[in-house]
Design a protein around this motif. Sequence first.
Motif, PDB file in Angstrom:
ATOM      1  N   ARG A 180      -2.837   2.005   9.791  1.00 32.56           N
ATOM      2  CA  ARG A 180      -2.440   3.009   8.809  1.00 32.56           C
ATOM      3  C   ARG A 180      -3.537   3.113   7.770  1.00 32.56           C
ATOM      4  NH1 ARG A 180       3.195   2.363   6.878  1.00 32.56           N
ATOM      5  NH2 ARG A 180       3.638   3.622   8.716  1.00 32.56           N
ATOM      6  N   GLU A 181      -4.046   4.347   7.601  1.00 33.57           N
ATOM      7  CA  GLU A 181      -5.113   4.622   6.643  1.00 33.57           C
ATOM      8  C   GLU A 181      -6.292   3.667   6.835  1.00 33.57           C
ATOM      9  OE1 GLU A 181      -3.432   4.751   2.694  1.00 33.57           O
ATOM     10  OE2 GLU A 181      -1.937   6.255   3.294  1.00 33.57           O
ATOM     11  N   GLY A 182      -6.625   3.412   8.100  1.00 37.34           N
ATOM     12  CA  GLY A 182      -7.764   2.573   8.424  1.00 37.34           C
ATOM     13  C   GLY A 182      -7.524   1.077   8.329  1.00 37.34           C
ATOM     14  N   ASN A 183      -6.298   0.681   8.007  1.00 38.31           N
ATOM     15  CA  ASN A 183      -5.982  -0.735   7.854  1.00 38.31           C
ATOM     16  C   ASN A 183      -5.059  -1.215   8.980  1.00 38.31           C
ATOM     17  OD1 ASN A 183      -7.278  -1.228   5.231  1.00 38.31           O
ATOM     18  ND2 ASN A 183      -5.737   0.198   4.472  1.00 38.31           N
TER      19      ASN A 183
END
Length: 137
Positions: free
Chosen positions: A96-99
């Motif tokens: 999510r969102e690069g994490n």
Amino acid sequence: MKTILAILQKAGGWRPNLYLKIENPPYMELVIEAVDESGPCGLPAISVCHYGEQNGDAMRDPEMCFELGVAGGAHLNPFYWRNDYAGIEQWSRFIREGNYCYHPQLHAQHESFAKTWDNNLRQQGFAAVFTDKCIVG
């Protein structure tokens, strides 16, 4: 998921166009297919699903998605569980969102369910009935 890994080995291993459909009456058909996108750790992913039908629609009962890892020997690591009849969809590992996001308790539940399901698939003879005719496409 030793049973699923054994079936994958009989099918020639993972590949991007993998699609296996195993019919084993009286049980629901089992479909194993490559997922278009990599799993949350960037590894190849597969969907393992029993399909039923309701009002002409295919219903997952259940579907689980796994990453296929090879470090330390071939293994499947779950990240998704869905049951259409119950209206439940769960992600225990995702981006999510690069994490990278990880829900330890839910992942432990997914691992436990996968072990039970794999044992059931073995006892029901899905690996034993698999032939080259189960390879679609």
